[in-house]
Design a protein around this motif. Structure first.
Motif, PDB file in Angstrom:
ATOM      1  N   PRO A   1       0.846  -1.194   0.000  1.00 41.17           N
ATOM      2  CA  PRO A   1       0.000   0.000   0.000  1.00 41.17           C
ATOM      3  C   PRO A   1       0.885   1.248   0.000  1.00 41.17           C
ATOM      4  CG  PRO A   1      -0.653  -1.527   1.734  1.00 41.17           C
ATOM      5  CD  PRO A   1       0.616  -2.047   1.160  1.00 41.17           C
ATOM      6  N   ALA A   2       0.494   2.258  -0.755  1.00 44.69           N
ATOM      7  CA  ALA A   2       1.302   3.473  -0.848  1.00 44.69           C
ATOM      8  C   ALA A   2       0.512   4.653  -0.289  1.00 44.69           C
ATOM      9  CB  ALA A   2       1.675   3.730  -2.305  1.00 44.69           C
ATOM     10  N   ILE A   3       1.145   5.395   0.608  1.00 39.52           N
ATOM     11  CA  ILE A   3       0.480   6.557   1.206  1.00 39.52           C
ATOM     12  C   ILE A   3       1.194   7.817   0.742  1.00 39.52           C
ATOM     13  CG2 ILE A   3      -0.118   7.718   3.368  1.00 39.52           C
ATOM     14  CD1 ILE A   3      -0.075   4.876   4.660  1.00 39.52           C
ATOM     15  N   GLU A   4       0.484   8.626  -0.002  1.00 33.27           N
ATOM     16  CA  GLU A   4       1.047   9.861  -0.530  1.00 33.27           C
ATOM     17  C   GLU A   4       0.788  10.971   0.488  1.00 33.27           C
ATOM     18  OE1 GLU A   4       2.779  10.845  -3.350  1.00 33.27           O
ATOM     19  OE2 GLU A   4       2.726  12.670  -2.152  1.00 33.27           O
ATOM     20  N   VAL A   5       1.843  11.487   1.097  1.00 34.25           N
ATOM     21  CA  VAL A   5       1.609  12.454   2.181  1.00 34.25           C
ATOM     22  C   VAL A   5       1.021  13.759   1.656  1.00 34.25           C
ATOM     23  CG1 VAL A   5       3.283  11.452   3.775  1.00 34.25           C
ATOM     24  CG2 VAL A   5       3.988  13.300   2.225  1.00 34.25           C
ATOM     25  N   SER A   6       1.357  14.127   0.428  1.00 37.00           N
ATOM     26  CA  SER A   6       0.736  15.351  -0.098  1.00 37.00           C
ATOM     27  C   SER A   6      -0.760  15.114  -0.328  1.00 37.00           C
ATOM     28  CB  SER A   6       1.427  15.812  -1.374  1.00 37.00           C
ATOM     29  OG  SER A   6       1.210  14.871  -2.415  1.00 37.00           O
ATOM     30  N   GLY A   7      -1.120  13.849  -0.605  1.00 41.21           N
ATOM     31  CA  GLY A   7      -2.533  13.496  -0.746  1.00 41.21           C
ATOM     32  C   GLY A   7      -3.265  13.613   0.589  1.00 41.21           C
ATOM     33  N   LEU A   8      -2.614  13.123   1.674  1.00 44.99           N
ATOM     34  CA  LEU A   8      -3.208  13.257   3.009  1.00 44.99           C
ATOM     35  C   LEU A   8      -3.440  14.730   3.326  1.00 44.99           C
ATOM     36  CD1 LEU A   8      -1.084  10.860   5.286  1.00 44.99           C
ATOM     37  CD2 LEU A   8      -3.373  10.449   4.357  1.00 44.99           C
ATOM     38  N   TYR A   9      -2.427  15.507   2.972  1.00 46.01           N
ATOM     39  CA  TYR A   9      -2.498  16.934   3.257  1.00 46.01           C
ATOM     40  C   TYR A   9      -3.629  17.572   2.454  1.00 46.01           C
ATOM     41  CZ  TYR A   9      -1.057  21.805   3.708  1.00 46.01           C
ATOM     42  OH  TYR A   9      -1.029  23.152   3.970  1.00 46.01           O
ATOM     43  N   TYR A  10      -3.731  17.201   1.178  1.00 46.15           N
ATOM     44  CA  TYR A  10      -4.774  17.740   0.313  1.00 46.15           C
ATOM     45  C   TYR A  10      -6.157  17.428   0.901  1.00 46.15           C
ATOM     46  CZ  TYR A  10      -7.604  18.673  -3.818  1.00 46.15           C
ATOM     47  OH  TYR A  10      -8.551  19.153  -4.681  1.00 46.15           O
ATOM     48  N   ASP A  11      -6.338  16.176   1.319  1.00 46.73           N
ATOM     49  CA  ASP A  11      -7.634  15.776   1.865  1.00 46.73           C
ATOM     50  C   ASP A  11      -7.995  16.600   3.092  1.00 46.73           C
ATOM     51  OD1 ASP A  11      -7.771  13.926  -0.094  1.00 46.73           O
ATOM     52  OD2 ASP A  11      -7.175  12.222   1.166  1.00 46.73           O
ATOM     53  N   ARG A  12      -6.990  16.941   3.866  1.00 41.60           N
ATOM     54  CA  ARG A  12      -7.248  17.747   5.050  1.00 41.60           C
ATOM     55  C   ARG A  12      -7.619  19.175   4.709  1.00 41.60           C
ATOM     56  NH1 ARG A  12      -6.294  16.084  10.471  1.00 41.60           N
ATOM     57  NH2 ARG A  12      -6.364  13.831  10.229  1.00 41.60           N
ATOM     58  N   LYS A  13      -6.959  19.674   3.674  1.00 38.18           N
ATOM     59  CA  LYS A  13      -7.040  21.106   3.412  1.00 38.18           C
ATOM     60  C   LYS A  13      -8.172  21.505   2.482  1.00 38.18           C
ATOM     61  CE  LYS A  13      -3.977  23.169   5.794  1.00 38.18           C
ATOM     62  NZ  LYS A  13      -4.336  24.247   6.689  1.00 38.18           N
ATOM     63  N   VAL A  14      -8.512  20.631   1.555  1.00 43.05           N
ATOM     64  CA  VAL A  14      -9.398  21.061   0.484  1.00 43.05           C
ATOM     65  C   VAL A  14     -10.813  21.289   1.009  1.00 43.05           C
ATOM     66  CG1 VAL A  14     -10.164  18.778  -0.286  1.00 43.05           C
ATOM     67  CG2 VAL A  14      -9.937  20.667  -1.929  1.00 43.05           C
ATOM     68  N   THR A  15     -11.431  22.357   0.547  1.00 45.35           N
ATOM     69  CA  THR A  15     -12.837  22.616   0.855  1.00 45.35           C
ATOM     70  C   THR A  15     -13.468  23.138  -0.431  1.00 45.35           C
ATOM     71  OG1 THR A  15     -12.478  24.922   1.404  1.00 45.35           O
ATOM     72  CG2 THR A  15     -12.325  23.354   3.230  1.00 45.35           C
ATOM     73  N   ALA A  16     -14.795  23.234  -0.451  1.00 41.03           N
ATOM     74  CA  ALA A  16     -15.484  23.747  -1.634  1.00 41.03           C
ATOM     75  C   ALA A  16     -15.063  25.186  -1.911  1.00 41.03           C
ATOM     76  CB  ALA A  16     -16.992  23.671  -1.423  1.00 41.03           C
ATOM     77  N   TYR A  17     -14.723  25.905  -0.819  1.00 45.25           N
ATOM     78  CA  TYR A  17     -14.353  27.301  -1.000  1.00 45.25           C
ATOM     79  C   TYR A  17     -12.898  27.447  -1.407  1.00 45.25           C
ATOM     80  CZ  TYR A  17     -18.527  27.583   1.788  1.00 45.25           C
ATOM     81  OH  TYR A  17     -19.792  27.429   2.256  1.00 45.25           O
ATOM     82  N   ARG A  18     -12.137  26.410  -1.130  1.00 40.34           N
ATOM     83  CA  ARG A  18     -10.700  26.539  -1.354  1.00 40.34           C
ATOM     84  C   ARG A  18     -10.205  25.293  -2.078  1.00 40.34           C
ATOM     85  NH1 ARG A  18      -7.302  27.795   3.960  1.00 40.34           N
ATOM     86  NH2 ARG A  18      -8.121  25.725   4.328  1.00 40.34           N
ATOM     87  N   PRO A  19     -10.593  25.168  -3.332  1.00 36.45           N
ATOM     88  CA  PRO A  19     -10.235  23.944  -4.055  1.00 36.45           C
ATOM     89  C   PRO A  19      -8.739  23.846  -4.353  1.00 36.45           C
ATOM     90  CG  PRO A  19     -11.374  25.473  -5.515  1.00 36.45           C
ATOM     91  CD  PRO A  19     -11.334  26.123  -4.174  1.00 36.45           C
ATOM     92  N   GLU A  20      -8.045  24.979  -4.356  1.00 33.97           N
ATOM     93  CA  GLU A  20      -6.618  24.955  -4.655  1.00 33.97           C
ATOM     94  C   GLU A  20      -5.846  24.789  -3.352  1.00 33.97           C
ATOM     95  OE1 GLU A  20      -5.067  26.745  -7.851  1.00 33.97           O
ATOM     96  OE2 GLU A  20      -6.817  25.654  -8.646  1.00 33.97           O
ATOM     97  N   VAL A  21      -5.022  23.772  -3.282  1.00 35.21           N
ATOM     98  CA  VAL A  21      -4.204  23.599  -2.085  1.00 35.21           C
ATOM     99  C   VAL A  21      -2.746  23.660  -2.506  1.00 35.21           C
ATOM    100  CG1 VAL A  21      -3.623  22.070  -0.183  1.00 35.21           C
ATOM    101  CG2 VAL A  21      -5.969  22.168  -1.012  1.00 35.21           C
ATOM    102  N   ASP A  22      -1.984  24.438  -1.803  1.00 36.64           N
ATOM    103  CA  ASP A  22      -0.556  24.573  -2.115  1.00 36.64           C
ATOM    104  C   ASP A  22       0.159  23.315  -1.633  1.00 36.64           C
ATOM    105  OD1 ASP A  22       2.064  25.196  -2.424  1.00 36.64           O
ATOM    106  OD2 ASP A  22       1.974  27.124  -1.372  1.00 36.64           O
TER     107      ASP A  22
END
Lengths: 602, 209
Positions: B143-164
């Motif tokens: 299994p592969a865990i992409e940490v930027s993916g974890l971060y994206y999931d935490r950060k993304v909202t409908a108001y803020r679709p762009e995550v740095d």
């Protein structure tokens, strides 16, 4: 290899490139989310942590002892001992470097400068142990000279003297070593050498000690810093150093004393008391105690802890004074008692002498009166004022045979006048501190007959003697007249609590003299509700603290301590606490009044 | 693990040519991960050759940097000059490196069946799998865990679709320290820190979420 570990901070900056390389290889990283416990007290520790980011708090005795932030190293003491002293909790999400204990210990051995840092830090942790915040104090202690610590007397034997003589000398002086005067040079013969000798099964009375002594002596000048002494002991893994002044041997510095000095000066005082062989030597210990109180209080040590410590020390001191003055045969047939607050162990600053001597029936000694007089005079010289009520050893009323004391006590119980009740109250707190303690048993107040309800009511009555200075609307009521704007916290607060507890304890035949112990015992036998017991403990502790603070301020200003505090001088928080405390006193007074049906005595 | 994953693992298991590597399909130990990072000779996963690999074990809340596996590989081709300033590995630096055939068994033994962590792990896995596929007949089944993916999931909202998702931005936002980059060991430690912080963080405690 590049390493993320920052070696530019002390003590790691003193590591050589090779040492950095080796330590850098074994650095791990750990992450502790907020509120997670890193380790519990007493759990084994195999790691030294260095905070990368975040904050860790150290907990002990229900209090926070300190914090560790970025670059801080913890827990050096736990790392050295391999076992955690305190509980550590992440205050924030925290990242730490983990250095394996084995590696760091190895480096402390190889690199003395690096090692010194840890020993210094251990002393710092010791200071924290004494609940003492790290201020200039610690620095000044570390920079204290060797002769500021307690030095044991150097005891000498000749090389041709038998081991037995050395052992006897050590026993006589409670010493852990003797110095051996050899032909060429002096050596040292320690308790562990003695142990090895015993195991060898050689005859102690005929084997000369000379060849068993070890030389050369490891010495340190009295002018050197304690910190160097610590290092020297650590480097040679020895427990003591011979202290010299301009090359002349002046004493022995034991590691225990050194650590004690750095951690808590109370041990020094105790050692001084225990080993004192003259009143003059006790004087020094007595002075040390006064400094100790101020030091401990200034550094936020809990009042009940100071009181415990101080009453313990003072009991040792008074006991030692008496054992130095009285011959052994007198000690075997008499019992020195401390009474009142000293007996309860709640006295922090010195107050009036309240003491007595019980004499075994039929025992007589020609010097007895003279020795009692000297005891009282010595205490006066130590700064204990005479008891206004004459409750002192040199008064015949308080220095008498057991049977005589018993009939006197019974007389007081029967008449139970206000004066007699106060005498009995003081007697109720008696605690033996020297001599034959069993003499007290038959004349303990609890052991006497005729403690019926009418007597107990009269005994408890003084609880109502003074009003609690708190009005119906929880305002502080201040004394009118010359004591305007002042409040007597002894009369209005401490006394009703102490005496109420004493009365309840007497009724329940509880032997403990200390008020806190009485609360616990009364709670255990169902005489106090849990909630009130808790409130009483805190109230008493708060009032004692306020009184100590007030007394210390008075002493600092060169006045005699009194019990009149000025609420206006308190902080808002303290004033509110005082109101709460007096509220508890009021509640407790009502309980006592009701319990002993004091209204009927009106 | 859903049915599709199970099915693909089962297929991969059957495709495995060398039974000695069956351990890759075993049940991994609980609460253990391997954070992995490779430095490569180019940024094109079809061309890139591995120059160095770091694999750092993570167990519970600790990053066992001291137990890390570090491998230096000797590329068969040349190192793209443009990549040298990034990873600072010149031809002479890797001249004594292992061959891929020497390095891969060491790596696979080390990671076992543990889940893998990484920042832009996809690229590293693509480069690794290009080497593993012809030898074992499979891609890494871990299994592969992409940490930027974890971060994206935490950060993304409908108001803020762009995550740095730049590493330095993630580190800064999560209040994690930065380490000298492009040392594969440090990069793997950084990815592990992000993983620990995100996986152990209670969202209720942070007002930002």
């Amino acid at each position: 290899m590049t390493t993320p570990f920052d070696f530019n901070h002390a003590p790691f900056d003193c590591l050589s490139p090779a040492e950095r390389q080796r330590l850098g290889e074994c650095v791990d990283v750990a992450y502790f989310p907020k509120n997670v416990c890193l380790h519990e007290a007493n759990s084994p520790v195999d790691t030294l942590y260095v905070v990368i980011k975040g904050l860790i708090s150290e907990h002990g005795e229900g209090e926070i002892l300190g914090y560790y932030g970025p670059q801080d190293i913890f827990d050096a003491r736990a790392m050295l001992s391999g076992r955690a002293q305190h509980r550590l909790i992440a205050v924030e999400d925290t990242l730490v470097f983990c250095l394996p204990r084995e590696q760091v210990l190895d480096l402390t051995q190889r690199n003395p400068v690096f090692g010194a840092f840890f020993y210094q830090d251990v002393a710092a942790r010791f200071a924290v142990l004494a609940n003492r915040p790290l201020q200039g104090q610690l620095q000044s202690m570390l920079m204290s000279r060797v002769d500021a610590a307690y030095l044991s007397k150097a005891l000498w034997v000749e090389a041709q003297e038998p081991v037995l003589a050395a052992a006897k000398l050590m026993q006589k002086h409670h010493a852990t070593c003797v110095l051996v005067q050899g032909e060429k040079e002096a050596g040292i013969f320690t308790r562990s050498d003695l142990r090895d000798f015993v195991i060898s099964e050689a005859p102690a009375a005929s084997t000369p000690v000379g060849p068993l002594a070890r030389s050369p002596l490891l010495t340190i000048e009295a002018e050197a810093y304690l910190y160097h002494a610590q290092l020297l002991m650590a480097t040679h893994t020895i427990q003591r150093l011979v202290v010299t002044r301009k090359g002349e041997i002046i004493g022995i510095l034991e590691q225990v004393e050194l650590l004690s000095f750095l951690s808590n000066q109370s041990h020094i005082v105790l050692a001084q008391i225990e080993r004192a062989e003259s009143i003059v030597e006790l004087m020094a210990a007595n002075r040390g105690m006064e400094e100790l109180v101020a030091l401990l209080h200034r550094n936020g040590v809990k009042v009940s802890q100071i009181a415990d410590l101080l009453s313990e020390l003072r009991r040792h001191l008074l006991g030692r004074v008496f054992t130095l003055l009285a011959p052994p045969e007198m000690l075997a047939h008499t019992c020195l008692l401390v009474l009142g607050s000293e007996g309860r162990g709640e006295q922090i600053l010195k107050t009036d002498q309240d003491n007595a001597l019980l004499i075994e029936d039929g025992f007589e000694h020609p010097d007895l009166a003279a020795i009692c007089e000297r005891f009282t005079q010595t205490l006066l010289a130590f700064g204990y004022p005479p008891c206004p009520g004459g409750i002192m050893l040199n008064q015949p009323d308080w220095c008498c045979g057991v049977s005589e004391m018993r009939s006197r006590l019974l007389g007081w119980i029967r008449s139970a006048s206000a004066e007699n009740v106060m005498r009995l109250a003081i007697w109720a707190d008696a605690r033996p501190i020297a001599g034959k303690a069993s003499l007290l048993g038959p004349v303990r107040l609890q052991a006497l007959p005729e403690l019926d309800a009418p007597f107990l009511a009269r005994f408890a009555l003084p609880v109502l003697q003074f009003d609690v200075p708190l009005s119906l609307f929880s305002r502080l009521v201040l004394d009118a007249g010359s004591e305007r704007d002042r409040l007597d916290i002894k009369k209005g607060g401490i006394f009703p609590l102490v005496h109420g507890l004493r009365s309840l304890a007497l009724e329940a035949s509880i032997e403990a003299a200390n008020s806190y112990q009485r609360i616990d015992a009364l709670l255990a036998c169902g005489q106090l509700p849990t909630e009130l017991a808790q409130d009483l403990r805190e109230t008493l502790s708060f009032l004692h603290g306020l009184r100590l603070q007030h007394g210390l301020n008075a002493i600092a200003q060169g006045r005699a301590p009194d019990n009149l505090i000025e609420p206006a001088a308190l902080s808002t928080l303290e004033r509110d606490l005082l109101k709460d405390a007096l509220g508890v006193v009021k509640r407790f007074r009502q309980l006592i009044e009701h319990h002993f049906q004091l209204a009927r005595l009106g | 693990m859903n049915l599709l994953n199970r099915l693909s693992r089962w297929r991969a298991r059957r495709a495995l040519r060398d039974p000695a590597y069956a351990f890759l399909f075993a049940r991994p130990p609980a609460n253990e991960w391997i954070s992995i990072d490779c430095e490569t000779s180019s940024l094109d996963p079809q061309q890139a050759e591995i120059l160095s690999i770091a694999a750092v074990p993570v167990r519970a809340n600790r990053i066992y940097r001291s137990e890390a596996l570090r491998l230096m590989l000797k590329p068969e081709g040349s190192i793209a000059p443009g990549s040298i300033p990034i990873h600072q590995l010149r031809a002479q630096d890797v001249a004594n490196g292992l061959s891929v055939d020497q390095a891969l068994p060491l790596l696979l033994d080390f990671i076992g069946a543990r889940p893998l962590l990484g920042y832009y792990l996809e690229f590293d896995l693509a480069v690794l799998n290009r080497q593993i596929q012809p030898r074992l007949g499979i891609h890494l089944p871990n299994p592969a865990i992409e940490v930027s993916g974890l971060y994206y999931d935490r950060k993304v909202t409908a108001y803020r679709p762009e995550v740095d998702l730049r590493l330095s931005s993630i580190l800064q936002d999560l209040d994690l320290p930065d380490l000298p980059r492009h040392d594969p060991l440090n990069d793997a430690v950084l990815a592990a820190m992000i993983f620990l912080k995100l996986s152990r963080m209670n969202p209720d405690q942070d007002s930002e979420f």
